[in-house]
Each structure stands twice: as structure tokens, then as C-alpha cells.
Design an enzyme around this catalytic site. Structure first.
Site, short mmCIF file in Angstrom:
data_model
loop_
_atom_site.label_atom_id
_atom_site.label_comp_id
_atom_site.label_asym_id
_atom_site.label_seq_id
_atom_site.Cartn_x
_atom_site.Cartn_y
_atom_site.Cartn_z
N ASP A 341 34.11 15.05 95.11
CA ASP A 341 34.74 14.81 96.22
C ASP A 341 34.88 16.14 96.97
O ASP A 341 34.75 17.23 96.30
CB ASP A 341 36.10 14.41 95.99
CG ASP A 341 36.86 14.92 95.16
OD1 ASP A 341 36.20 15.63 94.25
OD2 ASP A 341 38.15 15.28 95.50
N GLU A 342 35.02 16.03 98.21
CA GLU A 342 35.24 17.21 99.04
C GLU A 342 34.54 18.38 98.93
O GLU A 342 34.90 19.29 98.63
CB GLU A 342 36.82 17.54 98.68
CG GLU A 342 37.79 16.28 99.33
CD GLU A 342 39.20 16.60 99.17
OE1 GLU A 342 39.72 16.66 100.20
OE2 GLU A 342 39.49 17.43 98.34
#
EC number: 3.2.1.52
Lengths: 536, 541
Positions: A341-342
Site C-alpha cells: 500500500d501507499e
């Protein structure tokens, strides 16, 4: 009301067996007069106030006002003669001991049952995604039975049983006539703790596992490392925690700490799914593993800061392979959460080697392609490392965490045939004034547009307690009883549990029960518990 | 400078560095990240010269000239407490190191200068809390007019001590001259909505002293429960507490709280809120509350204290007579907020009384009628009183020394203006309702409040004597109170103690991060401000 009676409690797995419960009216003999008058009082109090709920609500629960005495001196758990599990079953022997002192906190008897003998199938295994957690519990006049297919189901039944026992004003123990048929609505009922943003001492994790079992959670998602620190002490790469932890000795999880967490969880029917998030969220990895992260550039020269894992070099994948091999060895669960993620692309973009690589691969300027390249190669590594049996790659479970429009996301992902886990509405590290458990409770995980088949692809959900503002000082009261709302949503029948006002008194009572069991659960609203928290 | 600092313990014998840093405490913070004073003193000078403190030889002693001596129990206790804070709960001092080195700081002399040290007194609104602290070899000197200033100085001294990498305690050459900006720096705890066990209250008094708070506003009873065990009216708690034995404060509990607070220079101001917020009183005292009517018959529910019966005032007279003897502080908080008029309106006897008195249908006049009589009752006990702002807003005639507490968030500045224009002293709690939680670093909002930003004359501003951080109890009990209060209340502590110019949030953050770790080290479960760690994490749970 004096209690002359004994309640025997038997566990049955697969095969039915008997257990004799002596109820007030049944075996009172010459004492029938005093007992009968006692029973009258009982009925009154049952009608007026004694509603003994179970949290999360069982699928089917029928209770009557008839109640029977339990004598702590004579009460015992025993295995049914035909049970597949017998004395020596590690999980259940330990559970008997645990639940005895939960039910009768002032008594220490009950350890006599802990004779070790033959191991039986299932008792020494780990719960997994296919574990059958269903059980039937029948507490009735003259007969009561707990039936389950697996030890994990037996654990859930024991928990319900323990919640059914209560004390009257004179301290006598009672249980009402009850029939329960129960099974979880979703197979995956998780709770995430983040031990990177703040280090959580081992006892805080173990305490959380205790409380999880009380709410019938079954997955501990251990977000063990992240940018701020790397507390996992790796046997292959000890420098990761030596240099990446907040402190190389006091703020780490040793191999034996991890073992303890896994075993503590197993005893409670809880899976431990570790998360090693990459290629982003890896700042702390870089300290102990030079060359792993992408050097960021500023004006043609390295700026001294680092970005995500460097996806362009082979050493990265070799490292990931060794690390994941170790992780597979250490963590018995068939799942490892790989994060992903991210990922911030700014650093990759600044690095000339990365840009060259992009050109070579024909990715153009689309860094998401580079990220996919990395994720694919790691999950290939992943599949090489882990034995997937007959499972197909579509087994990859996607976790939905982005807050807005999670319904649309559910719709889209299940349409593509992916199995999904919902955590977006359950980020309970976000706090606000008042009874925010009601928001968690109102979530309907299968309320999105899609076919029945699609809805079946929602395998559960997860409560997340991210660690920006949470450490050992405030973790427990922030988690409990707020997480209980999701626990009920994930276990119980939604149609029977949509009304938060109806759930409120049951949850209030359950919160007091948590306090009684030593869990520092915060209040839902004004009021008091018989046993208040006596720590600080 | 940086270099010397780190190596100071090794080189001290030779290194004579007189580089005084005037007011540049914060710039130095990152290098020497062990020291962090909270709240920041008024005047502060420090040098890089460091002295060592050995638990075997270091002592806190009464200065020869001090008017206080070994008979001053308050200071003796404080000496022990701060010794333990500095060295941890070291049961046995290290025997191996008896020799005293030149670079050692061997003692802290505490010098109380006024003839009466006030060892056995109670702190008051007029208390002088100023102190001067000078740290130099071979001894440090803490000078204060009385024990209360000495307590504040001891706290500061303990905050100046830091551990180097070898675990040795160090303190730098330092001069401090300090005093509070505001005289009333309070914390409100609510023991009615949830009962707070004694040990939670005591732990928070300790945390208050670490933050130089000096008033514990004890919102002890309210609608939900009456845990105060009254000697005159024992039925109040017998019938009004959540439980008559496990959820009450006995007279000896109350005494213990007051003494524990006194030892830390903290006043205990009890609040007995009337005529509203009194549901729990009615359980024990028959006919005290107004019976509400539904149509023409009593509905069975009750409203505020019944203001038309003489028996109500007789009760209050006796009750507050007891309160005035139990609580030594010169002030009692009488509440007076949020009176719901609907029940009064429904009651035909009240209607009749209103007509008799010529109040028309203005029930605030009836409220004032009640409060006026109550104030006279309390004034007769020789106590001053504090009230919530509504009492002033409703035009009740107040004694000159009344303290009006401004709690309503809307029009706060206007209210401060009005109260001070009328010549009353006031304290501010409106911006500091810490029970309202939100995600993230909300301490910054509390920190940015400037209590004197309202338009008004200098004379008016002088009437603002301080403020209070309030932690109301709807969602708070022993399980979550302490981490919810600390270090968020610390932001209020610095606003009320330090100079008006101390407003840099970034710099406050760095100090507060360490201050919270210090509280954790001392056993207070103060929650984190953001990502990070403390050398010693919280061991409780």
C-alpha cells in the site's frame, strides 16, 4: 439459596455424549422445600433484570427463566466418552483451566483435570481459514451438551458457556436453561495491531489476544514492521532489528516472543497473520539492509534519503526470498500479508537508475507498472516459497481499507472474482467523542450491488488499530469495547443484530464482564460495573 | 558546544566552558535531547557544563538559613519523592562509589526564606509559588519564600536531571527564576458519571504536580451518583451512590485526597452543584427535589431542588456546614449550571409561588431566588464560592470575591469581557473540555489558546486568575482516564504557567514528547503524542 448440586460439563466433538446437569427441581431430594422457595425468588429476578446475553450474539439462542446452580467445588469439565479429543488435548485442557477461573474467579480448583495423555488429531494443529468453528450448546434440565466438530468450535462454545454463568446477590453461581446453535457468519474476523509506530510490549499483545477470544475474533493481523521501526528480530538478518528497531534490546520481538504470541493465539483459536509490507513503508528496513532501498536524488546527486525498496536490482529479490522463507518457517499460518500500500513514486522518479530501468522495460512514465512488476516478482517469490497446495493464484485475498465508497470497491473486486476482506469502516484508531461503536455496528459488509456469488466472496473483515497515537498506555481502553461492535457484525446474524439500541445493554454487560476478566475496557456511557477496573 | 556537551562527563575536570545560553534553551534541545522542562520556566539560563549526580552521595537537604527543617513533613516527603523520581526506585544506593569527585553535584539545598515556611498550611489562591534555582558545584540552591514555591522548584530540578549513555545522571549548570503566570491552574475530574477509585485520583494528583497544576476541582456528585459519604446525611450516598460501599468516598478517603494534594501544593475545591444536576441527591433526601407533574398529577419523576420549601434551605444549611469543615480550601464550587425549567413549569405549587413572588413566567428569576439564598447560606460558613457562568448571566447578586467559571464555548470572549467588566474574578475552562476527543494532536488546540485575548482594560485582564482543564465523565472511568488526560492537559499547564510569549508549537512538541516519557517513567500512563518511543515504556497494564 444454598446450592447442593453439581453441574458436570462435557465437551463432545463429532460424536454425541451425555452430561448430567442437576437442576434445582430435579435432584433436590429432602431439600426440595427450601430450594423451591429459592426458585421462586429466582424467577422473579430473572424476569426483572437477569438477562444474560452472549456477545457476539449466537445464531440461535433460546433461554428460559429456569436456572440451575453451579457449585464451584464440584463443577468440572470433562471430555465425553466418544469425543475425538480426550484428556491430553493441549488446546482444550488449557481452555478448561482458563474458563474455570473465568467462571469462578475466587476459586483455584480445576487443575486436577490437567492430566497429560495421548495426543489426538487437531489438538496440536493451528486454526486456519477452513476451520469449522460451529458448536451446539444445550444447557437443560438434566442434560447439557456442547457439541463441536473441531477444538476451535469447542473453544467458541466454552466462551459462550462462560458468558451464560452469572452470580446472584449472594454470590451463588447460576446458569439458565439454554439452547444455542451457533456458527460464525464470516470465517475471517480479524484485528490489526501495529507494533512499528509504537512498540507494544509482549504482555499488551497477549492481553489483546485474550480479549479477542472473548469476542470470538479469530485472526490477529500483526502489522509488525513499518517505516518507523523494525522490531521483528530476524534470524537471517539480525541487523534489521539491531539497526531498525527503536532499541535493539528493549524494543524488539525475539524469536521466542513471536513463538509465545503464536502459541497464546493458537490456544485461543486465533490465527497469527504477520504483515511484512513492501515496497513502501520500509524506511526502517533500510537501516539494517544497505542497498535495499532506492536512493533518492536531488539535482543529479543522491540526497541521502531513501524511498521504497529498489525494484530494479536482483539483490532485492534475493533478500525478499530469504526473508520470506524465514517468515514462512516462523509463522505457521498459510497467509502472510504483503502490504503493497501507499507507495510514493517521487523517489523512484528522481533516481536515474530507476528511470533507465523503466525505459528498458518499456514502462514509459507509469510507475504503477514498476510497482506491479515488483509485486508480481515478490509474489512469485512468495509462491515459490510457500506451498500453495491446489490453491489457485486467485486465492489472493484483497483487503479493502480506503474509507470512501468501500461498497463500490467491494462490488468491483468481487466482480473480478477476488475474495475480499473489509476493514475500511473499522479503522478504530480514528476516535471521536461519544458512542462511535454504533458506526462500526451499522456496517453491512454484504450490502453492495452484486450477485449472491459475489457476496460469498466477502470472507470477513478486520478491525484496525493503527499505531500513530497508540501505545501500551492507551491501547486496551481504545480497543475495547469498541472492537466488539465489529466482532458481533462478523459473527452474528445481521438481521438479528441491526438495532444498536437493542445491542447496547448487552454490550454494556459484556464490557463489565471484560473488566471482571481484567481487560481494561472503557465505558460506553455513564454508569458503573460491579467489578470496576482496579489498575491505573 | 555540541561536542563538549556529549563529552562533558569525561572532560569535566579540564573543560571549563562558560558559554551561557541565554534563552536559547530550545535551540539546544535537539543536541541535548535529554532535558526538557515542562512547563517552561519564566527565566532560564543554562551552560554546557555538566555535573554528575550519584545516588550514593547526592542529597536533598534543608539549607542552613532555611526556616524549614527536618520537622517540615511536607518537604521531607517531597525530598524523598524527588530523589526517587531522579534515581528511580533505587532500594539500595550503590556502595561501590563512595568517593566524591570534583565534577559531582553533591547536594541540593532547599532554602525557605520567609519566617513561616507554611509546612502545615494549605495552599490558597494567594499562595506565592515563585522560586529561584541555581545549579553550580558543589551544591545547587533552591530558594523560595515558602514550601509551595519549593515544591515547584523541586519539580523543575528533577526535570533538569538527564541520563547520559552510560546511565549516569547529569545536570547542567543552570540558573532559573520562575513564577506562574496565573494563580489558578486547575483540573476538573468528575466522579459522579463514573466512580473514580481513590488510586486513580491520587495518581492524577501526582501527574498534576509534575505539570505544576495547583487546583483539583472535584466535581464529586451529579445527577448520576452521589459517592460523597456525608456524616450529617449518610443516606445521600447510601441511596445515591452507584453502590453504598464499593462506590463511595468515605470521610477518610476525602481526607486522604486533601492531604495527598496538600503535600503537592494542590488545592482541593469540591463542587456540589445545585439546583440542577441533583437527581442522585433525591434518592437519599425525601422532598428535596421538585416533583414534576404530568397534567394535574405528579408524574413520579423529579426535577431540580425544590426552591419553594424552607426544608430545602434547612438541608442546604446543614449540608454546607459539613462541607465547609471537611474541605479546608477557602472556596467551594456551587455549580448553578444547566437548570432545566420544564419540571418547575409543570408543578402547580411552583406556579403559585411564582405568582406570589411576582416572577411572572420568568423561571430564571426563581433560579436566582434559590441561588441567592444558597449563597447567603454558604457565605455564613465563611467560605468563598465559585459558580458556573449562568449564575452571573442570570444577574444573581454575588459577593465581590466570587469566582465565575466561563465554560460555554460560544461567545467566550464576550463573556470574559462582561464578567470582568462587572469586576468579578474569573477562570476559563471553555476551550479546555478535554473529554471531547478527536483524532490526532488536539493538544495543539489547547496550547494555542490565549486566555487574555478578549478586548478589555488591563484591570479587567488581571481579573482572569487562571483556567481549568475539564475531563467530564460521560465516557471516562478508571480504564481510560489517565491516558486521556495526559499529556493533553499538559498543554493547558504550560499555557497557564509559562510566559505569554511561549507559543512555539514545534518547540513545545519536542519538549512535550520527552515530558510525556518522563511521566511514563514515573508510572503515569500518559498516551503518546505521535509515532515514536520512550526509553522506558509503560509497564502497567
Amino acid at each position: 439459596c444454598r446450592c447442593f448440586l453439581t453441574l458436570y460439563f462435557k465437551i463432545i466433538m463429532i460424536v454425541l455424549c451425555n452430561y448430567i446437569c442437576s437442576f434445582s427441581m430435579a435432584h433436590t431430594g429432602t431439600h426440595s422445600q427450601p430450594v423451591r422457595s429459592c426458585l421462586l425468588l429466582v424467577v422473579v429476578s430473572v424476569c426483572v433484570q437477569q438477562v444474560h446475553g452472549v456477545w457476539p450474539l449466537p445464531q440461535q439462542l433460546h433461554q428460559s427463566a429456569d436456572r440451575g446452580c453451579l457449585s464451584p467445588q464440584r463443577f468440572s469439565f470433562t471430555y465425553g466418552r466418544d469425543s475425538a479429543a480426550q484428556t491430553g488435548c493441549s488446546v482444550l485442557d488449557a481452555a478448561f483451566k482458563r474458563y474455570f477461573s473465568i467462571i469462578f474467579p475466587d476459586f483455584t480448583k480445576g487443575s486436577g483435570l490437567l492430566m497429560l495423555s495421548v495426543k489426538t488429531g487437531g489438538c496440536d494443529g493451528y486454526p486456519d481459514e477452513d476451520s469449522d468453528e460451529s458448536y451446539n450448546l444445550s444447557v437443560s434440565e438434566g442434560q447439557a451438551v456442547l457439541r463441536s466438530v473441531t477444538v476451535w468450535g469447542a473453544l467458541r462454545g466454552l466462551e459462550s458457556f462462560s458468558q451464560l454463568v452469572y452470580q446472584d446477590d449472594y454470590g451463588s453461581y447460576f446458569i439458565n436453561k439454554t439452547e444455542i446453535v451457533d456458527f460464525p457468519r464470516f470465517a475471517f474476523r480479524g484485528l490489526l495491531l501495529d507494533t512499528s509506530r509504537h512498540y507494544l510490549p509482549l504482555h499488551a499483545i497477549l492481553k489483546t489476544l485474550d480479549a479477542m477470544a472473548y469476542s470470538k475474533f479469530n485472526v490477529f493481523h500483526w502489522h509488525i514492521v513499518d517505516d518507523p521501526s523494525f522490531p521483528y528480530q530476524s534470524r537471517t538478518f539480525p541487523d534489521l532489528s539491531n539497526k531498525g528497531a527503536f532499541h535493539p534490546f528493549t524494543h524488539i520481538y525475539t524469536q521466542s516472543d513471536v513463538m509465545r504470541v503464536i502459541e497464546h493465539a493458537r490456544m485461543r483459536g486465533i490465527r497469527v497473520v504477520p504483515e511484512f509490507d513492501s515496497p513502501g513503508h520500509t524506511q526502517s528496513w533500510g537501516k539494517g539492509q544497505p542497498g535495499l532501498l532506492t536512493p533518492c536524488y536531488k539535482g543529479g546527486v543522491p540526497s541521502g534519503s531513501f524511498g521504497p525498496v529498489d525494484p530494479t536490482i536482483d539483490t532485492t529479490y534475493k533478500f525478499m526470498e530469504s526473508l520470506l522463507k524465514e517468515v514462512k518457517f516462523v509463522f505457521p499460518d498459510s497467509y502472510v500479508h504483503l502490504g503493497g500500500d501507499e507507495v510514493s513514486f517521487a523517489c523512484w522518479q528522481s533516481n536515474p537508475n530507476v528511470r533507465k530501468f523503466m525505459e528498458k522495460m518499456g514502462f514509459g512514465k507509469d510507475f504503477t507498472k514498476l510497482e506491479s512488476f515488483y509485486m508480481e516478482r515478490t509474489s512469485i517469490v512468495w509462491q515459490d516459497v510457500f506451498d500453495y497446495h491446489e490453491r489457485i493464484p486467485q486465492d489472493t485475498v484483497l483487503e479493502i481499507w480506503k474509507g470512501e465508497k468501500y461498497q463500490a470497491e467491494l462490488s468491483r473486486m468481487t466482480q473480478a472474482g477476488h475474495r475480499v476482506l473489509l476493514s475500511a469502516p473499522w479503522y478504530i484508531n480514528h476516535i471521536s467523542y461519544g458512542q462511535d461503536w454504533r458506526n462500526s455496528y451499522a456496517v453491512q459488509p454484504q450490502n453492495f450491488s452484486g450477485t449472491e456469488e459475489q457476496k460469498k466472496l466477502v470472507i470477513g473483515g478486520e478491525v484496525a488499530m493503527w499505531g500513530e497515537y497508540v501505545d501500551a498506555t492507551n491501547l486496551t481502553p481504545r480497543l475495547w469495547p469498541r472492537a466488539c461492535a465489529a466482532a458481533e457484525r462478523l459473527w452474528s446474524n445481521e438481521e438479528k443484530t441491526l438495532n444498536a439500541d437493542l445491542a447496547f445493554p448487552r454490550l454494556e454487560e459484556f464490557r463489565c464482564e471484560l473488566l471482571r476478566r481484567g481487560i481494561q475496557a472503557e465505558p460506553l456511557f455513564v454508569g458503573h460495573c460491579k467489578h470496576e477496573y482496579d489498575g491505573l | 558546544m555540541y561536542c563538549l556537551l556529549k563529552l562533558a562527563p569525561l572532560f569535566l575536570a579540564v573543560a571549563v566552558c562558560n558559554g551561557w545560553l541565554f534563552g536559547d534553551f530550545v535551540g539546544k534541545q535537539k543536541e541535548q535531547d535529554e532535558i526538557s522542562l515542562w512547563p517552561l520556566p519564566q527565566k532560564f539560563q543554562s551552560s554546557a557544563v555538566a555535573f554528575k549526580l550519584s545516588p550514593a552521595s547526592f542529597q536533598i537537604v534543608h539549607a542552613k538559613q532555611s526556616s524549614a527543617g527536618p520537622s517540615c513533613g511536607l518537604l521531607e516527603n517531597a525530598f524523598r519523592r524527588y530523589f526517587e523520581y531522579i534515581f528511580g526506585d533505587l532500594k539500595k544506593p550503590e556502595k561501590s562509589r563512595k568517593k566524591v569527585y570534583d565534577s559531582d553535584l553533591v547536594e541540593l539545598q532547599v532554602w525557605v526564606t520567609s519566617a513561616d515556611p507554611k509546612c502545615d498550611d494549605f495552599p490558597s489562591l494567594q499562595t506565592d509559588e515563585s522560586y529561584e534555582l541555581s545549579i553550580d558545584e558543589p551544591s545547587a540552591v533552591l530558594k523560595a519564600a515558602n514550601v509551595w514555591g519549593a515544591l515547584r522548584g523541586l519539580e523543575t530540578f528533577s526535570q533538569l536531571v538527564y541520563e547520559d549513555y552510560y546511565g549516569v545522571n547529569n545536570i547542567n549548570k543552570t540558573d532559573i527564576s520562575d513564577f506562574p503566570r496565573f494563580a489558578h491552574r486547575g483540573i476538573l475530574l468528575d466522579s459522579s458519571r463514573h466512580f473514580l477509585p481513590l488510586k486513580v485520583i491520587l495518581a492524577n494528583l501526582e501527574a498534576m504536580a509534575m505539570n505544576k497544576f495547583n487546583v483539583f476541582h472535584w466535581h464529586i456528585v451529579d445527577d448520576q451518583s452521589f459517592p460523597y459519604m456525608s456524616r450529617t446525611f449518610p443516606e445521600l450516598s447510601q441511596k445515591g451512590a452507584y453502590h453504598p460501599f464499593t462506590h463511595v468516598y468515605t470521610p477518610s478517603d476525602v481526607k486522604m485526597v486533601i492531604e495527598f494534594a496538600r503535600m503537592r501544593g494542590i488545592r482541593v475545591i469540591p463542587e456540589f452543584d445545585t439546583p440542577g444536576h441533583t437527581e442522585s441527591w433525591g434518592n437519599g433526601i425525601k422532598d428535596l427535589l421538585t416533583p414534576c407533574y404530568s397534567g394535574s398529577s405528579p408524574s413520579g419523576t423529579f426535577g431540580p431542588v425544590n426552591p419553594i420549601l424552607n426544608s430545602s434551605y434547612d438541608f442546604m444549611t446543614q449540608f454546607f456546614k459539613e462541607i465547609s469543615t471537611v474541605f479546608p480550601d477557602a472556596y467551594i464550587h456551587l455549580g448553578g449550571d444547566e437548570v432545566d425549567f420544564r419540571c418547575w413549569e409543570s408543578n402547580p405549587d411552583i406556579e403559585k409561588f411564582m405568582a406570589q413572588q411576582g416572577f411572572g413566567t420568568d423561571y430564571s428569576k426563581l433560579e436566582s431566588f434559590y441561588i441567592q439564598r444558597l449563597l447567603d447560606i454558604v457565605a455564613a460558613t465563611k467560605k468563598g464560592y465559585m459558580v458556573w457562568q449562568e449564575v452571573f448571566d442570570n444577574g444573581v447578586k454575588l459577593k465581590d470575591d466570587t469566582v465565575v467559571e466561563v465554560w460555554m464555548g460560544n461567545k467566550m470572549e464576550e463573556e470574559l469581557q462582561n464578567v470582568t467588566r462587572a469586576g468579578f474574578t474569573t477562570i476559563l475552562s471553555a476551550p479546555w473540555y478535554l473529554d471531547y476527543i478527536s483524532y490526532g494532536q488536539d493538544w495543539q488546540h489547547y496550547y494555542k489558546v490565549e486566555p487574555l485575548s478578549f478586548p478589555g482594560t488591563d484591570a479587567q485582564k488581571k481579573l482572569v486568575i487562571g483556567g481549568e482543564a475539564c475531563l467530564w465523565g460521560e465516557y471516562v472511568d478508571a480504564t481510560n482516564l489517565t491516558p486521556r488526560l495526559w499529556p493533553r492537559a499538559s498543554a493547558v499547564a504550560e499555557r497557564l504557567w509559562s510566559d505569554k510569549s511561549v507559543t512555539d508549537v514545534g518547540n513545545a512538541y519536542n519538549r512535550l514528547v520527552q515530558h510525556r516519557c518522563r511521566m511514563v517513567k514515573r508510572g503515569i500512563p500518559a498516551e503518546p503524542l505521535f509515532v515514536g518511543h520512550c526509553r522506558q515504556e509503560y509497564k502497567g497494564l
